[in-house]
Design an enzyme around this catalytic site. Structure first.
Site, PDB file in Angstrom:
ATOM      1  CG  HIS A  41      74.943   9.807 -13.649  1.00  0.00           C
ATOM      2  ND1 HIS A  41      74.924   8.452 -13.729  1.00  0.00           N
ATOM      3  CD2 HIS A  41      75.128  10.247 -14.906  1.00  0.00           C
ATOM      4  CE1 HIS A  41      75.078   8.098 -14.996  1.00  0.00           C
ATOM      5  NE2 HIS A  41      75.199   9.158 -15.733  1.00  0.00           N
ATOM      6  CG  HIS A 100      83.627   7.654 -18.778  1.00  0.00           C
ATOM      7  ND1 HIS A 100      83.065   8.398 -17.776  1.00  0.00           N
ATOM      8  CD2 HIS A 100      82.639   6.853 -19.230  1.00  0.00           C
ATOM      9  CE1 HIS A 100      81.799   8.061 -17.626  1.00  0.00           C
ATOM     10  NE2 HIS A 100      81.506   7.135 -18.508  1.00  0.00           N
ATOM     11  CG  ASP A 140      79.023   5.882 -21.493  1.00  0.00           C
ATOM     12  OD1 ASP A 140      79.350   6.320 -22.614  1.00  0.00           O
ATOM     13  OD2 ASP A 140      79.699   6.065 -20.468  1.00  0.00           O
ATOM     14  CG  ASP A 196      69.643  20.327 -38.086  1.00  0.00           C
ATOM     15  OD1 ASP A 196      70.050  21.381 -37.549  1.00  0.00           O
ATOM     16  OD2 ASP A 196      68.663  20.272 -38.857  1.00  0.00           O
ATOM     17  NE  ARG A 229      67.917  -4.226 -13.451  1.00  0.00           N
ATOM     18  CZ  ARG A 229      67.530  -2.946 -13.466  1.00  0.00           C
ATOM     19  NH1 ARG A 229      67.205  -2.325 -12.361  1.00  0.00           N
ATOM     20  NH2 ARG A 229      67.438  -2.283 -14.591  1.00  0.00           N
ATOM     21  CB  ALA A 230      66.766  -5.433  -5.407  1.00  0.00           C
ATOM     22  NE  ARG A 290      58.972   1.975 -13.317  1.00  0.00           N
ATOM     23  CZ  ARG A 290      59.793   2.515 -12.426  1.00  0.00           C
ATOM     24  NH1 ARG A 290      59.407   3.558 -11.728  1.00  0.00           N
ATOM     25  NH2 ARG A 290      60.994   2.014 -12.234  1.00  0.00           N
ATOM     26  CG  ASN A 325      63.888  -9.457  -6.519  1.00  0.00           C
ATOM     27  OD1 ASN A 325      63.795  -8.466  -5.785  1.00  0.00           O
ATOM     28  ND2 ASN A 325      65.054  -9.955  -6.905  1.00  0.00           N
ATOM     29  CB  THR A 326      60.326  -4.837  -7.107  1.00  0.00           C
ATOM     30  OG1 THR A 326      60.636  -3.519  -7.566  1.00  0.00           O
ATOM     31  CG2 THR A 326      59.500  -4.740  -5.840  1.00  0.00           C
TER      32      THR A 326
END
Lengths: 584, 246
Positions: free
Chosen positions: A13, A127, A150, A234, A430-431, A461, A544-545
């Site tokens: 991804h 990786h 990760d 399990d 992130r912006a 959110r 800020n988004t």
């Protein structure tokens, strides 16, 4: 002749490309910003072309193309795992084999065909080594422990490295299937969010809950005395199931999973649910809070081991789990290191940059360069084309030129919500003031407005604040060790009690905020904007988004910006020095 | 409208709308297709060199985005919020359905053929919707949705037909272009169907392989323990190691 190294991450991804010229980053971009497919994993051909064009070279002039992992080692893990989980993996096996036999096994040839590079010029990193390199070589530290966390790479899911000068050496690793990232993803899926997308939502949801399920969930994720961890495999199915990470046994412990798209209406959130719905939502919030608490404890546990095994004053983090800003805050506040460094694209996209830096420093033996201080190393658009596009799309742009930051601040102070596109795209999710939606942070109602009428996302959110570096301490309690992560919005911090009344739209329900500290050197225009807003309102902080709509990647070009502007409730759009107002 | 196509649409519409659970799936597929179409139109806005077309492509893209939302909302009305969200948000679904991936339509066709494609595809959509409406499928609320969208689709057909007619006046063989595109669309559907069949068949063979070949090795396999394990030390010749894929 300069040496060009092209790093590529793809096929899982967040495909991305990073181009180095003599070790200096020319550009680094994610394919999703071109294809407009969020988390696009396909070979990043468009990104590579753009990077090469920016450098003014052709593919034939690329000295080394390096892929961010070893495909055959990964294939070995998949085959071994299929055998180890026989016969439960009968559903996953055909699916995995189709993907590998059809495409991924022939990677060298596919890379050569897609990017136009000769086979002998194609290299493969590992990786987690790519992750480690992306964190360490971008950091200002000459010596550091490096912790990568990760889902999974080839075999490693968590790895510890020692970085010294141009060298990175492996220390230890936790191997598949024991994975912190996949554990969090399993909980994400249980809570009804998409894996690799909804983890941030779990983090936001956690603040509405209390970690009351530790007794039930601690046996699932066990922190070992030796400094590592193990998962009770399990109870999970990510190692054998074709599409599920949790499954029936997890549901037996945590209760039924949340149906995707169900409204989230816990007691502390704005809601209109029935008492039973609220109770159910509170249970989900408490599960999120418990998982978040466990991850934070695990990160601290691993960091303490890193300190004991590697020593030093600094730790560099990478991997998807390193994007967990709440865990990063706890590591900075309570951990054993005096400094925490997180690379802005800590997830798989960052592997492209790490792989390229690893080739430059470790394989080719070149000394370290300066640290990465800015994240705006992505795509941009010449102003003339921006103007043409905005005019053609009926935007009637006003040329405000160099006064754009001040004009934008005035718009914000007047209560307008703006789309702010300035210079080059940010590297990472992130912006940071280059592709951002900005608003006045003072009123809590602004949060609901932006969530519901502009970004069309879940009302629970939170939004992040950007604050001037010189005023950060007045508003937020930022640990000294988090001074680097907060520059890239990769750590939360408690909002000071006195400031909470002034920052209603960006203070999360638990009194924290995922703060970005803005300095004049690395973001001059954005710094000016916030400064002017501070002059006008007395609060040098803006909401800020990221500049995108739900389900879409962050905008990249003026066309993307206009499409988002037109389809949302934004009042004003800024594209570099051009201002477009919504027709009234 | 061709007799064969109409007959096919009639039969398919009965199957599509009357089977239990199918309407939701079909509406989600429409939503996905509209979203993919929006992306293609926006890519055309980026790529076109004709400034007079930019605005038209843009308006078209916004329409498609709105349609995607309208269809998804209808899916949600059926109590399938997850499916609706996936259609609007999950890029993987667009790739899986073959709606996007690789080149954009504009990159593939160039401007003239792209316009012809828009005309052909939109005209087909109008025919398809009209068949549904004529047959009163599937219910009143969905028909109202289709009628709302049909108004925009008629506009899309009109502007793309006008552009195609301009090309005809310039001497381009637009009839052949449209015919070829129609055949190409049928061929692509066949390829998609073949891929699905191939995928199904390979799934059977791989499952047999799994049970026959992998089973004996189960005795030798072991799962990695948790906790820290020593990491492999890198070799001295790093360039040679970096050349290796494994």
């Amino acid at each position: 002749m300069p040496t060009y190294v092209l790093g590529v991450s793809a096929l899982y991804h967040d495909a991305a490309v990073a181009l180095l010229c003599d070790g200096v980053v020319v550009a680094a971009v994610q394919e999703e910003r071109f294809s407009r497919l969020k988390h696009d994993a396909s070979l990043p051909v468009r990104s590579a072309k753009w990077c090469l064009d920016r450098a003014g070279i052709t593919a034939a002039q690329v000295d080394w193309l390096v892929f961010y992992e070893k495909p055959l080692r990964k294939f070995e893990r998949i085959l071994t795992n299929a055998v180890a989980t026989f016969p439960r993996s009968y559903g996953a096996f055909p699916r995995q084999m189709r993907a590998w036999l059809g495409d991924k096994l022939w990677l060298r040839g596919n890379l050569c065909a897609a990017f136009g590079v000769r086979p002998e010029r194609v290299l493969f990193s590992e990786h987690h080594l790519s992750h480690a390199a992306s964190a360490f070589y971008c950091s200002p530290h000459d010596e550091a422990a490096i912790l990568c966390l990760d889902g999974v790479g080839e075999w490693a899911t968590t790895s510890l490295w020692r970085g010294r000068g141009s060298e990175i050496e492996p220390v230890a690793e936790v191997r598949w299937p024991h994975s912190l990232g996949l554990y969090y993803s399993a909980i994400t899926a249980h809570l009804g969010f998409a894996v690799n997308e909804g983890e941030f939502k779990v983090m936001g949801m956690a603040a509405y809950g209390v970690p009351r399920f530790r007794a039930e969930m601690d046996p699932l994720l066990h922190l070992e005395p030796g400094g590592g961890f193990s998962i009770d495999m399990d109870k999970f199915s990510w190692h054998w199931h074709a599409s599920e990470a949790g499954g029936a046994k997890l549901q037996a412990i945590l209760g039924p999973s949340r149906f995707p798209g169900t409204p989230f209406t816990p007691t502390a959130a704005p809601h209109d649910g029935s008492p039973s719905e609220i109770e159910e939502c509170q249970r989900y919030a408490d599960i999120a809070a418990t998982a978040q608490d466990q991850i934070e404890d695990a990160v601290l546990h691993l960091a303490r081991h890193a300190k004991a095994a590697v020593g030093g004053d600094a730790i560099c983090l990478a991997g998807g789990v390193a994007l967990n800003s709440v865990a990063n805050h706890r590591l900075a506040a309570e951990g054993p290191f005096a400094d925490v460094w997180v690379q802005p694209a800590a997830g798989d996209a960052g592997g492209a940059l790490g792989a390229a830096l690893w080739v430059w420093h470790s394989v080719l033996g070149n000394p370290r360069g300066p640290a990465l201080r800015r994240a705006d190393i992505g795509r941009d658009t010449p102003i003339a084309r921006s103007r043409e596009i905005l005019e053609d799309l009926g935007g009637r742009p006003e040329d405000v030129g160099d006064s754009a930051p001040e004009r934008a601040a005035e718009d914000l102070a007047a209560g307008r919500v703006i789309g702010w596109m300035n210079g080059r795209c940010e590297w990472g999710p992130r912006a940071l003031g280059h592709r951002s939606i900005l608003a006045d942070p003072r009123q809590a109602a602004t949060r609901d407005l932006v969530n519901q009428r502009i970004k069309y996302r879940e009302p629970f959110r939170p939004f992040a604040p950007s604050v001037l570096a010189e005023a950060a301490d007045q508003y937020f309690d930022i640990p000294a060790a988090a001074s680097a992560p907060v520059r890239f919005m990769l750590s939360t911090a408690p909002v000071r009690d006195a400031a909470r009344g002034q920052l209603g739209a960006v203070t999360h329900v638990d009194g924290s905020a995922r703060v970005q500290v803005v300095d004049a050197d690395s973001s001059p225009d954005y710094h000016r904007l916030i400064s002017r807003f501070g002059e006008l309102t007395g609060v040098p902080v803006v909401l800020n988004t990221s500049f995108n709509l739900k389900g879409e990647p962050v905008v990249s070009t003026p066309v993307d910006a206009m499409a988002s502007f037109t389809r949302s409730g934004l009042d004003v759009l800024y594209v570099d020095g051009l201002r477009v107002e919504r027709p009234r | 409208m061709g007799v064969f196509r109409r007959a096919w649409l009639t039969v398919a519409s009965e199957f599509s709308w009357r089977m239990p659970g199918r309407p939701q799936r079909l509406l989600a597929a429409f939503s996905l297709a509209e979203r993919g179409s929006m992306m293609d139109m926006l890519a055309a806005v980026e790529a076109t060199t004709r400034r007079d077309m930019r605005r038209k492509y843009f308006v078209h893209a916004l329409d498609e985005g709105r349609h995607a939302k309208i269809f998804a909302d209808r899916v949600r009305d059926f109590g399938q919020a997850g499916r609706a969200d996936a259609a609007l948000e999950d890029s993987g679904q667009l790739l899986q359905a073959g709606i996007v991936g690789g080149q954009t339509l504009f990159e593939r066709f160039g401007e003239e053929k792209f316009l012809a494609f828009v005309y052909v595809a939109e005209a087909d959509a109008v025919e398809q919707f009209n068949v549904y409406l004529e047959r009163g499928l599937p219910d009143d609320a969905t028909q109202a949705t289709l009628r709302t969208i049909l108004k925009d689709e008629v506009f899309h057909v009109a502007y793309s037909r006008a552009e195609v007619e301009k090309l005809r006046k310039e001497g381009r063989a637009v009839d052949k272009m449209c015919r070829d595109l129609r055949l190409a669309r049928v061929w692509e559907r066949y390829l998609r169907f073949s891929r699905d069949v191939g995928s199904f068949m390979s799934g059977i063979w791989l499952t047999i392989l799994y049970f026959v070949v992998l089973a004996p090795f189960r005795l030798l396999a072991r799962t990695e323990p948790g906790g820290w394990q020593p990491a492999a030390t890198p070799g001295v010749d790093r360039l040679a190691a970096a050349r290796a894929e494994g």
